[in-house]
Design a protein around this motif. Structure first.
Motif, PDB file in Angstrom:
ATOM      1  N   ILE A   1      27.024  37.222  87.508  1.00  0.00           N
ATOM      2  CA  ILE A   1      26.050  36.381  88.123  1.00  0.00           C
ATOM      3  C   ILE A   1      24.853  37.254  88.185  1.00  0.00           C
ATOM      4  CG2 ILE A   1      25.441  35.202  90.483  1.00  0.00           C
ATOM      5  CD1 ILE A   1      28.309  34.845  90.697  1.00  0.00           C
ATOM      6  N   HIS A   2      23.722  36.519  87.728  1.00  0.00           N
ATOM      7  CA  HIS A   2      22.287  37.212  87.888  1.00  0.00           C
ATOM      8  C   HIS A   2      21.826  36.946  89.475  1.00  0.00           C
ATOM      9  CE1 HIS A   2      21.946  37.494  83.559  1.00  0.00           C
ATOM     10  NE2 HIS A   2      22.731  36.273  83.541  1.00  0.00           N
ATOM     11  N   VAL A   3      21.617  38.056  90.067  1.00  0.00           N
ATOM     12  CA  VAL A   3      21.015  37.934  91.616  1.00  0.00           C
ATOM     13  C   VAL A   3      19.808  38.621  91.705  1.00  0.00           C
ATOM     14  CG1 VAL A   3      21.739  38.618  93.773  1.00  0.00           C
ATOM     15  CG2 VAL A   3      23.550  38.142  91.978  1.00  0.00           C
ATOM     16  N   LEU A   4      18.993  37.700  92.604  1.00  0.00           N
ATOM     17  CA  LEU A   4      17.672  38.251  92.909  1.00  0.00           C
ATOM     18  C   LEU A   4      17.476  38.098  94.686  1.00  0.00           C
ATOM     19  CD1 LEU A   4      14.925  39.159  92.602  1.00  0.00           C
ATOM     20  CD2 LEU A   4      14.332  36.697  92.431  1.00  0.00           C
ATOM     21  N   GLU A   5      17.719  39.403  95.117  1.00  0.00           N
ATOM     22  CA  GLU A   5      17.382  39.656  96.727  1.00  0.00           C
ATOM     23  C   GLU A   5      15.793  39.735  97.126  1.00  0.00           C
ATOM     24  OE1 GLU A   5      18.868  41.959 100.681  1.00  0.00           O
ATOM     25  OE2 GLU A   5      19.406  42.811  98.598  1.00  0.00           O
TER      26      GLU A   5
ATOM     27  N   LYS B   1      25.477  30.005  82.545  1.00  0.00           N
ATOM     28  CA  LYS B   1      24.587  31.008  83.300  1.00  0.00           C
ATOM     29  C   LYS B   1      24.162  30.697  84.468  1.00  0.00           C
ATOM     30  CE  LYS B   1      21.611  29.552  79.963  1.00  0.00           C
ATOM     31  NZ  LYS B   1      22.534  28.721  79.236  1.00  0.00           N
ATOM     32  N   VAL B   2      24.694  31.957  85.546  1.00  0.00           N
ATOM     33  CA  VAL B   2      24.270  31.605  87.063  1.00  0.00           C
ATOM     34  C   VAL B   2      23.257  32.403  87.494  1.00  0.00           C
ATOM     35  CG1 VAL B   2      25.585  31.663  89.074  1.00  0.00           C
ATOM     36  CG2 VAL B   2      26.641  30.865  86.988  1.00  0.00           C
ATOM     37  N   TYR B   3      22.460  31.965  88.202  1.00  0.00           N
ATOM     38  CA  TYR B   3      21.290  32.680  88.662  1.00  0.00           C
ATOM     39  C   TYR B   3      21.228  32.293  90.274  1.00  0.00           C
ATOM     40  CZ  TYR B   3      19.531  34.017  84.086  1.00  0.00           C
ATOM     41  OH  TYR B   3      19.575  34.425  83.028  1.00  0.00           O
ATOM     42  N   VAL B   4      21.123  33.373  91.180  1.00  0.00           N
ATOM     43  CA  VAL B   4      21.170  32.896  92.513  1.00  0.00           C
ATOM     44  C   VAL B   4      19.949  33.929  93.075  1.00  0.00           C
ATOM     45  CG1 VAL B   4      23.311  32.265  92.792  1.00  0.00           C
ATOM     46  CG2 VAL B   4      22.772  34.441  93.122  1.00  0.00           C
ATOM     47  N   ILE B   5      19.231  33.342  94.258  1.00  0.00           N
ATOM     48  CA  ILE B   5      18.154  33.866  95.010  1.00  0.00           C
ATOM     49  C   ILE B   5      18.238  33.811  96.318  1.00  0.00           C
ATOM     50  CG2 ILE B   5      15.708  34.231  95.194  1.00  0.00           C
ATOM     51  CD1 ILE B   5      15.285  32.727  92.656  1.00  0.00           C
ATOM     52  N   PHE B   6      18.365  34.893  97.122  1.00  0.00           N
ATOM     53  CA  PHE B   6      18.316  34.670  98.391  1.00  0.00           C
ATOM     54  C   PHE B   6      17.257  35.861  99.163  1.00  0.00           C
ATOM     55  CE2 PHE B   6      21.709  37.658  97.550  1.00  0.00           C
ATOM     56  CZ  PHE B   6      21.275  38.896  98.410  1.00  0.00           C
ATOM     57  N   ASP B   7      16.754  35.280 100.272  1.00  0.00           N
ATOM     58  CA  ASP B   7      15.737  36.168 100.930  1.00  0.00           C
ATOM     59  C   ASP B   7      16.270  37.336 101.768  1.00  0.00           C
ATOM     60  OD1 ASP B   7      12.745  35.977 101.866  1.00  0.00           O
ATOM     61  OD2 ASP B   7      13.894  36.481 103.357  1.00  0.00           O
TER      62      ASP B   7
END
Length: 402
Positions: A129-133, A104-110
């Motif tokens: 990949i789960h991505v949250l911008e 399970k891969v989650y990433v956050i960037f601003d």
């Protein structure tokens, strides 16, 4: 008349700022010095956890890649800046490989921190990949709520409830060899604290259907503690953490910060420590990546020098570390600068550590960074040119926005 005077002052401030930004843009043509001194330190035991300091980007990224490659359950990665260069793409590739293996891969960037990063890169994450911008303002009416101006300035990597990374390093080739920064790896049960911190942030800002339903149990640890600034809750414990530690100092305060723009309470705490005989040393980059922050920071130096604080200027390259160690007992490493944006605005995370062995490593790191710096002299600083003093004075009101 008063209105005209205010407009004139504002125009002068803008003129000074524009001139400084032009000077900075011309200076960026020169490469950073890649020969700056740094220390390689051994992993040490602190309670039930093992801690490893990193002072060189390439060493850190190798360790992060190793942790990612060995992941078997989950990977949580959060970075304020994630550049679309070869290093940034290598992180994408390795994360995609682990996602293909079922991790399970989650990433956050601003979003704001990555405005100049190509959209093709930011949208190029593997679909697995789960991505949250993260966006500070998502609805028009939120512009009236100051809490929604907070950026996600955190930098975290957590793998499998066993390994966590925290510190000042963003992701990018620039930081691998050309910037001096500090990051920390923690191995052990403390990783669950970072896991839950990531999940809390993710769940607060992602769509409800994409929330992470897992809960990682937190533990009370008297030797390693997390402090997190939460803009939506209006809680900023990192600032208080610094003030409490500084007020307790009896021997030494060794402080490294990329941008030194403290509020008056934190500044008074540092001055009072110096006046009662504490050896207070503040290490700052003499020419940082934000020239306005440099000039605003320098408006504090005269008062600091008069109080007996040592101001050390680092000239090798950009010094981006956010660390402090006090009395060979207490230390902190994290993402928060000593400015208002970090201490009273952005989402930040620091870890404070009560360990003599770790504090000794932090002292060794500070000694290495201070080995080839220059120290300001109060008399010489007072004799700087009048137009420099005037520029600093004109820009000083901007300290409340930085």
């Amino acid at each position: 008349m008063l209105w005209r005077t205010g407009c004139l002052i504002f125009l002068l401030q803008c003129l000074v700022a524009m001139l400084l930004l032009i000077i900075a843009s011309l200076g960026r043509r020169h490469k950073h010095d890649t020969r700056f001194p740094y220390r390689s330190l051994e992993e040490i035991q602190v309670g039930a956890n093992r801690l490893q300091l990193y002072a060189y980007g390439e060493d850190l990224y190798k360790a992060m890649f190793e942790a990612i490659d060995n992941a078997s359950d989950y990977i949580y990665l959060e970075s304020y800046i994630w550049k679309g260069d070869e290093l940034g793409k290598e992180f994408q590739r390795r994360l995609a490989q682990k996602a293909a293996e079922g991790v399970k891969v989650y990433v956050i960037f601003d979003r704001f921190g990555n405005l100049v990063v190509p959209r093709t890169f930011k949208s190029g994450f593997d679909p697995a990949i789960h991505v949250l911008e993260y966006r500070a303002i998502r609805r028009p009416w939120q512009i009236f709520d100051l809490r929604h101006y907070a950026l996600d300035h955190r930098k975290l990597l957590v793998v499998d409830d066993t390994i966590s990374f925290i510190g000042g390093y963003n992701i990018g080739e620039l930081y691998a060899k050309e910037w001096r920064d500090t990051h920390l790896r923690l191995r052990g049960a403390i990783a669950t604290e970072f896991s839950q911190s990531f999940i809390d942030f993710w769940n607060r800002f992602c769509p409800e259907k994409e929330q992470i339903r897992e809960y990682h149990r937190r533990h009370f640890n008297p030797r390693i503690r997390l402090s997190q600034n939460e803009a939506m809750r209006l809680t900023f414990p990192i600032r208080d953490m610094y003030i409490v530690a500084i007020d307790k100092a009896a021997e030494s305060i060794l402080l490294t910060t990329a941008y030194f723009i403290p509020d008056h309470i934190l500044l008074d705490a540092l001055k009072n420590a110096a006046r009662r005989g504490v050896d207070v040393r503040i290490l700052v980059p003499w020419n940082s990546n934000h020239i306005l922050a440099d000039w605003i920071s320098r408006s504090y130096f005269a008062g600091c020098l008069q109080a007996g604080i040592h101001i050390l200027g680092y000239r090798h390259t950009m010094l981006h570390a956010k660390t402090c160690t006090i009395d060979e007992q207490w230390s902190t490493v994290g993402t928060a600068n000593l400015d208002r944006l970090s201490l009273l605005g952005n989402y930040e995370i620091n870890v404070e550590i009560y360990s003599k062995d770790f504090a000794q490593q932090m002292q060794a790191l500070f000694a290495c960074d201070s080995s080839e710096v220059f120290e300001l002299n109060a008399e010489d600083w007072q004799r700087r040119a009048w137009y420099i003093k005037l520029s600093e004075h004109l820009l000083s009101p901007w300290r409340f926005m930085m």
